[in-house]
Design a protein around this motif. Structure first.
Motif, short mmCIF file in Angstrom:
data_model
loop_
_atom_site.label_atom_id
_atom_site.label_comp_id
_atom_site.label_asym_id
_atom_site.label_seq_id
_atom_site.Cartn_x
_atom_site.Cartn_y
_atom_site.Cartn_z
N HIS A 224 49.95 -64.58 72.46
CA HIS A 224 49.84 -63.26 71.83
C HIS A 224 48.86 -62.33 72.55
N PHE A 225 47.87 -62.88 73.27
CA PHE A 225 46.82 -62.03 73.83
C PHE A 225 46.60 -62.24 75.33
N GLY A 226 47.44 -63.03 75.97
CA GLY A 226 47.33 -63.21 77.41
C GLY A 226 46.01 -63.85 77.82
N LYS A 227 45.42 -63.33 78.90
CA LYS A 227 44.17 -63.90 79.42
C LYS A 227 43.04 -63.80 78.40
N PHE A 228 43.03 -62.71 77.63
CA PHE A 228 41.96 -62.56 76.65
C PHE A 228 42.05 -63.63 75.57
N GLY A 229 43.24 -64.16 75.35
CA GLY A 229 43.39 -65.24 74.38
C GLY A 229 42.55 -66.45 74.75
N VAL B 26 39.78 -66.33 76.59
CA VAL B 26 38.38 -65.94 76.37
C VAL B 26 38.03 -66.07 74.89
N LEU B 27 38.91 -65.59 74.04
CA LEU B 27 38.70 -65.65 72.60
C LEU B 27 38.58 -67.09 72.12
N TYR B 28 39.41 -67.96 72.67
CA TYR B 28 39.37 -69.38 72.32
C TYR B 28 38.01 -69.98 72.66
N GLU B 29 37.51 -69.66 73.86
CA GLU B 29 36.20 -70.18 74.28
C GLU B 29 35.08 -69.66 73.38
N ARG B 30 35.09 -68.36 73.09
CA ARG B 30 34.04 -67.79 72.25
C ARG B 30 34.06 -68.42 70.86
N LEU C 186 44.17 -65.32 61.19
CA LEU C 186 42.90 -65.67 61.83
C LEU C 186 41.87 -64.58 61.56
N LYS C 187 40.82 -64.94 60.83
CA LYS C 187 39.79 -63.95 60.48
C LYS C 187 38.41 -64.33 60.98
N THR C 188 38.14 -65.61 61.12
CA THR C 188 36.84 -66.07 61.60
C THR C 188 37.02 -67.03 62.77
N CYS C 189 35.93 -67.33 63.43
CA CYS C 189 35.99 -68.30 64.53
C CYS C 189 36.42 -69.68 64.02
N ALA C 190 36.04 -70.00 62.80
CA ALA C 190 36.47 -71.27 62.22
C ALA C 190 37.99 -71.35 62.15
N ASP C 191 38.65 -70.23 61.85
CA ASP C 191 40.11 -70.20 61.81
C ASP C 191 40.69 -70.48 63.19
N VAL C 192 40.09 -69.85 64.22
CA VAL C 192 40.60 -70.03 65.59
C VAL C 192 40.42 -71.47 66.04
N GLN C 193 39.38 -72.12 65.57
CA GLN C 193 39.14 -73.51 65.95
C GLN C 193 40.25 -74.45 65.46
N GLN C 194 41.08 -73.97 64.53
CA GLN C 194 42.14 -74.81 63.97
C GLN C 194 43.49 -74.59 64.64
N VAL C 195 43.56 -73.68 65.62
CA VAL C 195 44.85 -73.39 66.25
C VAL C 195 44.79 -73.74 67.74
N PRO C 196 45.95 -74.00 68.35
CA PRO C 196 45.97 -74.36 69.78
C PRO C 196 45.74 -73.14 70.68
N LEU C 197 45.24 -73.39 71.86
CA LEU C 197 45.02 -72.32 72.84
C LEU C 197 46.31 -71.58 73.15
N THR C 198 47.42 -72.30 73.20
CA THR C 198 48.69 -71.67 73.56
C THR C 198 49.08 -70.54 72.61
N LEU C 199 48.71 -70.66 71.34
CA LEU C 199 49.02 -69.60 70.38
C LEU C 199 48.32 -68.30 70.77
#
Length: 355
Positions: free
Chosen positions: A214-219, A221-225, A197-210
């Motif tokens: 790996h990152f707990g609560k901040f995960g 937040v990162l998903y939303e951003r 995962l390098k860009t927000c576009a990459d994160v948009q392709q993965v589930p929130l659970t992932l």
């Protein structure tokens, strides 16, 4: 959709020094502690940054990178006074102001009717006012959401601004490197890269659970951003959450006993600050912080209702184990404060139980 402006002063402390002392202009300059006293750079100008000098860098190392660096002590009272002057400029355009530090703030200008309600134009005028009245330059980011406004304010520095309109928001977010999101440090970015995962576009392709795995609560937040969502409103009044004191040591300490001696000297100052700035506020935890000779740091905390020398000593002993042979360059302690709203809710609950 809100209209959010993030204003960020350009190399603020150094800029004030260059304004007040013309002989510093055009030369690499840093505001910070003395190199022979384990000082750290607070701010540096762009001439110094060209040599690799950065904020939070040890002054001694900065001088190695830039032998001609002008290193001057800070004048905090001056910086505070100018910051207040800038804050007054903000208030001409909105009452919704969220200061992040002396040199940056969020402004919500959604209800400002000046300049036909154009947030872009308002940001331009604010920056112009700041320059006319203080002689300092500021950069700005404009966006419908907070974190994007903050990212945008850094894109045309110094003395520039960048606008992310509602219709370009998702395009901007998709291309954004994850390391640019506030809160994503180097370690987190490296972990994200390992996951591909390098860009927000990459994160948009993965589930929130992932991400939460790996990152707990901040995960979350990162998903939303990464999906262009940030529902946080401007907070114009912040309750102080803690009071602390710390000291950078002239020489590294290598024994627990030496650290305990420093701790004993910090406790009276903490009590003084609590009495001055947190009178009447309840304490809910105590914290000890150590910074090691490699600039990594650790904190240990425990629930408590009042400062306790014995508990501080216990926390420091636990933190010292994490040094694993490294020298200690900074010792700090703090008391976490109960928010007034939490205290009121607790009182209401107790009253209800007693009825």
């Amino acid at each position: 959709m809100r209209k959010i402006i993030h204003i960020d002063m350009d190399c603020y402390f150094a800029a004030v020094e260059m304004r007040d002392f013309p002989q510093y202009r055009g030369k690499p300059l840093a505001v910070g502690g003395s190199s022979d006293r384990r000082g750290v750079i607070s701010t540096c100008n762009y001439e110094a940054r060209a040599f690799g000098v950065r904020s939070a860098m040890a002054s001694a190392y900065a001088l190695k990178l830039c032998p001609n660096l002008l290193l001057v002590p800070g004048r905090m009272e001056v910086y505070k006074a100018v910051s207040q002057q800038i804050r007054e400029i903000f208030s001409r355009y909105t009452s919704l102001i969220e200061p992040l530090s002396l040199d940056e703030a969020y402004l919500d200008v959604s209800d400002c009717s000046l300049y036909q309600g154009s947030a872009t134009r308002i940001a331009e005028v604010i920056r112009s006012d700041i320059f006319k009245e203080t002689g300092l330059t500021a950069s700005a980011g404009v966006s419908p959401i907070k974190f994007v406004a903050k990212v945008a304010s850094d894109l045309n520095k110094p003395n520039g601004q960048y606008v992310v309109s509602p219709d370009t928001l998702m395009q901007f977010v998709r291309a954004l490197p994850l390391g640019e999101i506030p809160g994503v440090g180097k370690v987190t970015e490296e972990k994200l890269n390992v996951l591909g995962l390098k860009t927000c576009a990459d994160v948009q392709q993965v589930p929130l659970t992932l991400l939460t795995e790996h990152f707990g609560k901040f995960g979350a937040v990162l998903y939303e951003r990464a999906h262009g969502r940030d529902e946080r409103a401007i907070v114009s009044h912040r309750e102080r959450k803690s009071v602390g004191v710390e000291t950078t040591l002239p020489k590294d300490l290598h024994t627990r006993e030496a650290c305990l001696d420093v701790l004993s000297s910090l406790i009276p100052e903490l009590n003084r600050r609590l009495g001055r700035s947190a009178s009447g506020r309840r304490i809910h935890k105590l914290v000890v912080k150590l910074k090691f000779d490699d600039f990594r740091q650790t904190t240990i905390e425990s629930r408590a209702e009042e400062p306790s020398v014995r508990l501080f000593e216990s926390l420091l002993s636990q933190a010292f184990v994490r040094a694993e042979g490294r020298g200690i360059r900074l010792v700090g302690i703090a008391a976490g404060l109960v928010c007034q709203s939490e205290s009121e809710q607790e009182s209401s609950a107790q009253l209800a139980l007693s009825l």
